[in-house]
Design an enzyme around this catalytic site. Sequence first.
Site, short mmCIF file in Angstrom:
data_model
loop_
_atom_site.label_atom_id
_atom_site.label_comp_id
_atom_site.label_asym_id
_atom_site.label_seq_id
_atom_site.Cartn_x
_atom_site.Cartn_y
_atom_site.Cartn_z
CB THR A 23 34.89 140.77 16.14
OG1 THR A 23 34.80 139.43 15.63
CG2 THR A 23 34.82 140.74 17.66
CG ASP A 50 30.19 135.76 17.03
OD1 ASP A 50 29.71 134.64 17.25
OD2 ASP A 50 30.40 136.20 15.88
CE1 TYR A 55 32.35 137.16 10.28
CE2 TYR A 55 32.70 137.61 12.61
CZ TYR A 55 31.88 137.19 11.58
OH TYR A 55 30.59 136.82 11.85
CG HIS A 117 30.82 131.59 8.88
ND1 HIS A 117 31.94 132.34 9.13
CD2 HIS A 117 29.80 132.47 8.83
CE1 HIS A 117 31.61 133.62 9.21
NE2 HIS A 117 30.32 133.72 9.03
CD GLN A 190 26.62 134.08 15.03
OE1 GLN A 190 27.09 134.91 14.26
NE2 GLN A 190 27.35 133.55 16.01
CE1 TYR A 216 23.86 137.44 9.57
CE2 TYR A 216 24.08 135.29 10.63
CZ TYR A 216 23.82 136.06 9.50
OH TYR A 216 23.51 135.43 8.32
N GLY A 220 19.87 145.54 12.56
CA GLY A 220 19.68 145.80 11.14
C GLY A 220 20.99 145.90 10.40
#
EC number: 1.1.1.-
Length: 323
Positions: A23, A50, A55, A117, A190, A216, A220
Amino acid sequence: MSSKQHCVKLNDGHLIPALGFGTYKPKEVPKSKSLEAACLALDVGYRHVDTAYAYQVEEEIGQAIQSKIKAGVVKREDLFITTKLWCTCFRPELVKPALEKSLKKLQLDYVDLYIMHYPVPMKSGDNDFPVNEQGKSLLDTVDFCDTWERLEECKDAGLVKSIGVSNFNHRQLERILNKPGLKYKPVCNQVECHLYLNQRKLLDYCESKDIVLVAYGALGTQRYKEWVDQNSPVLLNDPVLCDVAKKNKRSPALIALRYLIQRGIVPLAQSFKENEMRENLQVFGFQLSPEDMKTLDGLNKNFRYLPAEFLVDHPEYPFVEEY
Protein backbone atom coordinates in the site's frame (compact mmCIF):
# COMPACT_ATOMS: atom_id res chain seq x y z
CA MET A 1 -8.92 -16.97 -6.03
CA SER A 2 -8.34 -15.53 -2.58
CA SER A 3 -4.82 -15.05 -1.25
CA LYS A 4 -6.10 -16.55 2.04
CA GLN A 5 -6.28 -20.05 0.54
CA HIS A 6 -2.49 -20.17 0.17
CA CYS A 7 -0.61 -19.55 3.40
CA VAL A 8 2.81 -19.89 4.98
CA LYS A 9 3.11 -20.92 8.63
CA LEU A 10 4.95 -18.50 10.92
CA ASN A 11 7.16 -19.64 13.82
CA ASP A 12 4.47 -18.59 16.35
CA GLY A 13 1.83 -20.82 14.72
CA HIS A 14 -0.08 -18.08 12.89
CA LEU A 15 -0.58 -18.26 9.11
CA ILE A 16 0.41 -15.49 6.69
CA PRO A 17 -1.26 -15.46 3.24
CA ALA A 18 1.41 -16.27 0.65
CA LEU A 19 0.77 -13.12 -1.41
CA GLY A 20 0.24 -9.68 0.06
CA PHE A 21 -1.09 -6.39 -1.25
CA GLY A 22 1.33 -3.47 -0.79
CA THR A 23 0.00 0.00 0.00
CA TYR A 24 2.93 2.43 -0.31
CA LYS A 25 2.00 5.51 -2.32
CA PRO A 26 4.19 8.39 -3.50
CA LYS A 27 3.35 11.97 -2.52
CA GLU A 28 1.93 12.85 -5.95
CA VAL A 29 -0.77 10.15 -5.73
CA PRO A 30 -3.86 11.39 -3.84
CA LYS A 31 -4.86 9.48 -0.69
CA SER A 32 -8.26 8.75 -2.25
CA LYS A 33 -6.42 6.44 -4.68
CA SER A 34 -5.15 4.38 -1.73
CA LEU A 35 -8.69 3.97 -0.43
CA GLU A 36 -9.94 2.99 -3.88
CA ALA A 37 -7.06 0.52 -4.44
CA ALA A 38 -7.47 -1.15 -1.02
CA CYS A 39 -11.23 -1.56 -1.60
CA LEU A 40 -10.55 -3.11 -5.01
CA ALA A 41 -7.87 -5.41 -3.59
CA LEU A 42 -10.28 -6.77 -0.98
CA ASP A 43 -13.01 -7.15 -3.63
CA VAL A 44 -10.81 -9.19 -5.97
CA GLY A 45 -9.55 -11.53 -3.23
CA TYR A 46 -6.52 -10.16 -1.38
CA ARG A 47 -6.66 -10.97 2.33
CA HIS A 48 -3.12 -9.93 3.29
CA VAL A 49 -2.66 -6.14 3.30
CA ASP A 50 0.70 -4.59 4.14
CA THR A 51 0.87 -0.97 5.27
CA ALA A 52 2.99 1.23 7.54
CA TYR A 53 2.75 4.35 9.65
CA ALA A 54 5.35 5.99 7.36
CA TYR A 55 3.19 5.47 4.25
CA GLN A 56 0.63 7.89 5.73
CA VAL A 57 -2.30 5.84 4.37
CA GLU A 58 -3.37 3.88 7.47
CA GLU A 59 -6.63 5.87 7.70
CA GLU A 60 -7.53 5.04 4.10
CA ILE A 61 -6.67 1.36 4.58
CA GLY A 62 -8.81 1.35 7.74
CA GLN A 63 -11.74 2.88 5.87
CA ALA A 64 -11.42 0.25 3.12
CA ILE A 65 -11.33 -2.60 5.65
CA GLN A 66 -14.34 -1.30 7.59
CA SER A 67 -16.41 -0.69 4.45
CA LYS A 68 -15.73 -4.21 3.16
CA ILE A 69 -16.51 -5.78 6.55
CA LYS A 70 -19.80 -3.85 6.69
CA ALA A 71 -20.62 -4.90 3.13
CA GLY A 72 -20.06 -8.56 4.04
CA VAL A 73 -17.17 -8.94 1.56
CA VAL A 74 -14.72 -9.99 4.30
CA LYS A 75 -14.64 -10.88 7.99
CA ARG A 76 -11.93 -9.43 10.23
CA GLU A 77 -10.67 -12.91 11.11
CA ASP A 78 -10.09 -13.66 7.41
CA LEU A 79 -7.77 -10.68 7.01
CA PHE A 80 -4.04 -10.45 7.69
CA ILE A 81 -3.10 -6.83 8.31
CA THR A 82 0.51 -5.69 8.75
CA THR A 83 1.72 -2.27 9.82
CA LYS A 84 5.13 -1.00 10.87
CA LEU A 85 6.81 0.88 13.70
CA TRP A 86 8.59 3.91 12.28
CA CYS A 87 12.22 4.77 13.14
CA THR A 88 11.31 7.86 15.20
CA CYS A 89 9.40 5.68 17.71
CA PHE A 90 12.12 3.22 18.76
CA ARG A 91 12.52 4.63 22.27
CA PRO A 92 10.85 2.00 24.49
CA GLU A 93 8.24 4.38 25.92
CA LEU A 94 7.11 5.36 22.38
CA VAL A 95 6.46 1.87 20.99
CA LYS A 96 3.03 1.07 22.44
CA PRO A 97 1.63 4.61 21.83
CA ALA A 98 2.84 4.36 18.20
CA LEU A 99 1.03 1.04 17.74
CA GLU A 100 -2.12 2.40 19.40
CA LYS A 101 -2.02 5.38 17.04
CA SER A 102 -1.80 3.03 14.05
CA LEU A 103 -4.65 0.87 15.39
CA LYS A 104 -6.83 3.95 15.81
CA LYS A 105 -6.16 5.04 12.23
CA LEU A 106 -6.80 1.51 10.95
CA GLN A 107 -9.98 1.27 13.10
CA LEU A 108 -8.78 -2.11 14.40
CA ASP A 109 -8.43 -3.69 17.86
CA TYR A 110 -5.31 -5.56 16.75
CA VAL A 111 -3.04 -6.04 13.76
CA ASP A 112 -1.89 -9.47 12.64
CA LEU A 113 1.73 -8.39 12.24
CA TYR A 114 3.69 -5.43 13.60
CA ILE A 115 7.23 -4.95 12.37
CA MET A 116 10.16 -2.60 12.96
CA HIS A 117 10.48 -0.72 9.66
CA TYR A 118 14.30 -0.45 9.75
CA PRO A 119 16.93 -1.38 12.35
CA VAL A 120 17.92 2.30 12.49
CA PRO A 121 16.47 4.68 15.13
CA MET A 122 15.82 8.33 14.27
CA LYS A 123 15.26 11.27 16.63
CA SER A 124 11.70 11.41 17.92
CA GLY A 125 9.64 14.57 17.49
CA ASP A 126 7.09 16.11 15.16
CA ASN A 127 8.89 15.16 11.97
CA ASP A 128 8.87 11.61 10.58
CA PHE A 129 12.07 12.32 8.62
CA PRO A 130 13.96 14.66 10.98
CA VAL A 131 17.00 16.41 9.45
CA ASN A 132 19.60 18.93 10.61
CA GLU A 133 20.41 22.24 8.89
CA GLN A 134 22.62 20.44 6.37
CA GLY A 135 19.71 18.15 5.43
CA LYS A 136 21.27 15.08 7.07
CA SER A 137 18.95 12.68 8.93
CA LEU A 138 18.84 13.16 12.71
CA LEU A 139 19.64 9.70 14.02
CA ASP A 140 19.23 8.26 17.52
CA THR A 141 21.18 5.78 19.66
CA VAL A 142 18.45 3.42 20.90
CA ASP A 143 19.35 -0.29 20.91
CA PHE A 144 16.73 -2.05 18.78
CA CYS A 145 16.85 -4.99 21.23
CA ASP A 146 15.22 -2.68 23.81
CA THR A 147 12.60 -1.72 21.21
CA TRP A 148 12.00 -5.43 20.53
CA GLU A 149 11.09 -6.03 24.19
CA ARG A 150 8.28 -3.50 23.84
CA LEU A 151 7.02 -5.25 20.71
CA GLU A 152 6.91 -8.45 22.78
CA GLU A 153 4.81 -6.59 25.39
CA CYS A 154 2.42 -5.41 22.65
CA LYS A 155 1.96 -9.05 21.61
CA ASP A 156 1.29 -10.09 25.21
CA ALA A 157 -1.25 -7.25 25.49
CA GLY A 158 -3.18 -8.65 22.49
CA LEU A 159 -2.60 -5.56 20.33
CA VAL A 160 -0.78 -7.67 17.76
CA LYS A 161 -0.76 -11.38 16.90
CA SER A 162 2.78 -11.63 15.49
CA ILE A 163 5.89 -9.45 15.57
CA GLY A 164 8.72 -9.17 13.08
CA VAL A 165 11.34 -6.95 11.51
CA SER A 166 12.14 -5.33 8.18
CA ASN A 167 15.41 -4.43 6.46
CA PHE A 168 17.55 -6.29 9.03
CA ASN A 169 20.77 -7.99 7.93
CA HIS A 170 21.71 -11.40 9.34
CA ARG A 171 23.97 -9.94 12.05
CA GLN A 172 21.16 -7.72 13.31
CA LEU A 173 18.75 -10.66 13.34
CA GLU A 174 21.37 -12.65 15.24
CA ARG A 175 21.49 -9.93 17.90
CA ILE A 176 17.76 -10.22 18.54
CA LEU A 177 17.85 -14.03 18.47
CA ASN A 178 20.73 -14.10 20.98
CA LYS A 179 19.22 -11.43 23.23
CA PRO A 180 19.12 -12.58 26.89
CA GLY A 181 15.51 -13.15 27.94
CA LEU A 182 14.15 -13.25 24.38
CA LYS A 183 10.46 -14.13 24.60
CA TYR A 184 9.43 -14.22 20.92
CA LYS A 185 11.53 -14.63 17.80
CA PRO A 186 10.76 -12.35 14.85
CA VAL A 187 8.34 -14.24 12.60
CA CYS A 188 9.57 -12.47 9.47
CA ASN A 189 12.12 -10.18 7.92
CA GLN A 190 10.58 -7.97 5.23
CA VAL A 191 13.25 -6.92 2.73
CA GLU A 192 13.67 -5.75 -0.84
CA CYS A 193 13.74 -8.95 -2.86
CA HIS A 194 13.30 -9.61 -6.58
CA LEU A 195 15.08 -11.24 -9.52
CA TYR A 196 17.91 -8.68 -9.46
CA LEU A 197 18.33 -9.00 -5.66
CA ASN A 198 17.30 -12.56 -4.91
CA GLN A 199 18.62 -12.53 -1.30
CA ARG A 200 19.79 -16.15 -1.50
CA LYS A 201 22.14 -15.94 1.50
CA LEU A 202 19.70 -14.00 3.67
CA LEU A 203 16.92 -16.45 2.72
CA ASP A 204 19.12 -19.42 3.69
CA TYR A 205 19.92 -17.77 7.01
CA CYS A 206 16.27 -16.89 7.73
CA GLU A 207 15.09 -20.39 6.81
CA SER A 208 17.66 -21.87 9.22
CA LYS A 209 16.09 -19.76 12.00
CA ASP A 210 12.45 -20.41 10.95
CA ILE A 211 11.97 -16.77 9.94
CA VAL A 212 9.87 -16.06 6.83
CA LEU A 213 11.25 -13.68 4.22
CA VAL A 214 8.63 -11.19 2.99
CA ALA A 215 9.53 -9.38 -0.24
CA TYR A 216 8.85 -5.74 -1.06
CA GLY A 217 9.81 -4.37 -4.47
CA ALA A 218 9.00 -7.87 -5.75
CA LEU A 219 8.40 -6.59 -9.29
CA GLY A 220 11.42 -4.30 -9.28
CA THR A 221 9.50 -1.60 -7.35
CA GLN A 222 6.99 0.86 -8.83
CA ARG A 223 9.99 3.07 -9.75
CA TYR A 224 8.73 6.14 -7.91
CA LYS A 225 11.01 9.14 -8.60
CA GLU A 226 11.18 10.00 -4.90
CA TRP A 227 13.17 6.84 -4.08
CA VAL A 228 14.33 5.05 -7.23
CA ASP A 229 17.06 6.10 -9.69
CA GLN A 230 15.22 6.48 -12.99
CA ASN A 231 18.31 5.22 -14.86
CA SER A 232 18.16 1.88 -13.03
CA PRO A 233 17.25 -1.20 -15.12
CA VAL A 234 13.53 -1.95 -15.54
CA LEU A 235 13.14 -5.45 -14.13
CA LEU A 236 9.95 -6.39 -15.98
CA ASN A 237 11.62 -5.56 -19.32
CA ASP A 238 14.47 -8.01 -18.72
CA PRO A 239 14.85 -10.11 -21.91
CA VAL A 240 15.56 -13.36 -20.02
CA LEU A 241 12.50 -12.85 -17.82
CA CYS A 242 10.40 -12.03 -20.89
CA ASP A 243 11.58 -15.24 -22.60
CA VAL A 244 10.58 -17.35 -19.58
CA ALA A 245 7.23 -15.52 -19.49
CA LYS A 246 6.60 -16.21 -23.17
CA LYS A 247 7.49 -19.89 -22.75
CA ASN A 248 5.03 -20.20 -19.82
CA LYS A 249 2.35 -18.06 -21.53
CA ARG A 250 2.30 -15.72 -18.52
CA SER A 251 3.21 -12.07 -17.97
CA PRO A 252 6.71 -11.13 -16.73
CA ALA A 253 5.10 -9.86 -13.49
CA LEU A 254 3.51 -13.25 -12.79
CA ILE A 255 6.80 -15.04 -13.45
CA ALA A 256 8.65 -12.64 -11.12
CA LEU A 257 6.11 -13.29 -8.33
CA ARG A 258 6.01 -17.05 -8.91
CA TYR A 259 9.82 -17.21 -8.69
CA LEU A 260 9.67 -15.79 -5.17
CA ILE A 261 6.73 -17.94 -4.04
CA GLN A 262 8.46 -21.14 -5.19
CA ARG A 263 11.43 -20.19 -2.99
CA GLY A 264 9.18 -19.92 0.08
CA ILE A 265 9.19 -16.11 0.04
CA VAL A 266 5.97 -14.10 0.62
CA PRO A 267 5.88 -11.33 -2.01
CA LEU A 268 3.96 -8.07 -1.71
CA ALA A 269 2.43 -6.90 -4.99
CA GLN A 270 1.38 -3.29 -5.32
CA SER A 271 -0.93 -1.82 -7.92
CA PHE A 272 -3.62 0.81 -8.39
CA LYS A 273 -5.07 -1.11 -11.39
CA GLU A 274 -7.76 -3.77 -11.04
CA ASN A 275 -6.55 -5.86 -14.00
CA GLU A 276 -3.04 -6.10 -12.48
CA MET A 277 -4.44 -6.96 -9.04
CA ARG A 278 -6.51 -9.78 -10.53
CA GLU A 279 -3.65 -11.05 -12.65
CA ASN A 280 -1.22 -11.17 -9.71
CA LEU A 281 -3.59 -13.49 -7.81
CA GLN A 282 -3.20 -16.01 -10.65
CA VAL A 283 0.32 -16.71 -9.36
CA PHE A 284 -0.97 -19.84 -7.61
CA GLY A 285 -2.30 -21.35 -10.85
CA PHE A 286 0.98 -22.58 -12.34
CA GLN A 287 4.50 -23.75 -11.51
CA LEU A 288 7.91 -22.92 -12.91
CA SER A 289 10.14 -25.84 -13.92
CA PRO A 290 13.47 -26.40 -12.13
CA GLU A 291 15.11 -25.33 -15.42
CA ASP A 292 13.20 -22.02 -15.44
CA MET A 293 14.04 -21.44 -11.77
CA LYS A 294 17.73 -21.97 -12.53
CA THR A 295 17.56 -19.55 -15.47
CA LEU A 296 15.89 -16.93 -13.27
CA ASP A 297 18.46 -17.49 -10.49
CA GLY A 298 21.03 -16.32 -13.05
CA LEU A 299 19.47 -12.84 -13.19
CA ASN A 300 20.66 -11.91 -9.69
CA LYS A 301 22.96 -8.85 -9.67
CA ASN A 302 22.65 -7.98 -5.95
CA PHE A 303 21.12 -4.76 -7.25
CA ARG A 304 19.15 -2.67 -4.77
CA TYR A 305 16.53 -0.19 -6.04
CA LEU A 306 15.91 1.17 -2.53
CA PRO A 307 19.19 1.65 -0.63
CA ALA A 308 17.61 3.89 2.09
CA GLU A 309 20.43 6.40 1.78
CA PHE A 310 18.79 8.70 4.34
CA LEU A 311 19.98 6.21 7.03
CA VAL A 312 23.48 5.59 5.66
CA ASP A 313 25.34 7.54 8.38
CA HIS A 314 24.08 5.34 11.21
CA PRO A 315 26.26 2.46 12.53
CA GLU A 316 23.18 0.19 12.23
CA TYR A 317 22.69 1.01 8.52
CA PRO A 318 21.88 -2.55 7.38
CA PHE A 319 23.07 -2.72 3.78
CA VAL A 320 26.83 -2.60 4.38
CA GLU A 321 26.74 -6.34 5.10
CA GLU A 322 26.68 -8.80 2.21
CA TYR A 323 23.38 -10.18 3.57
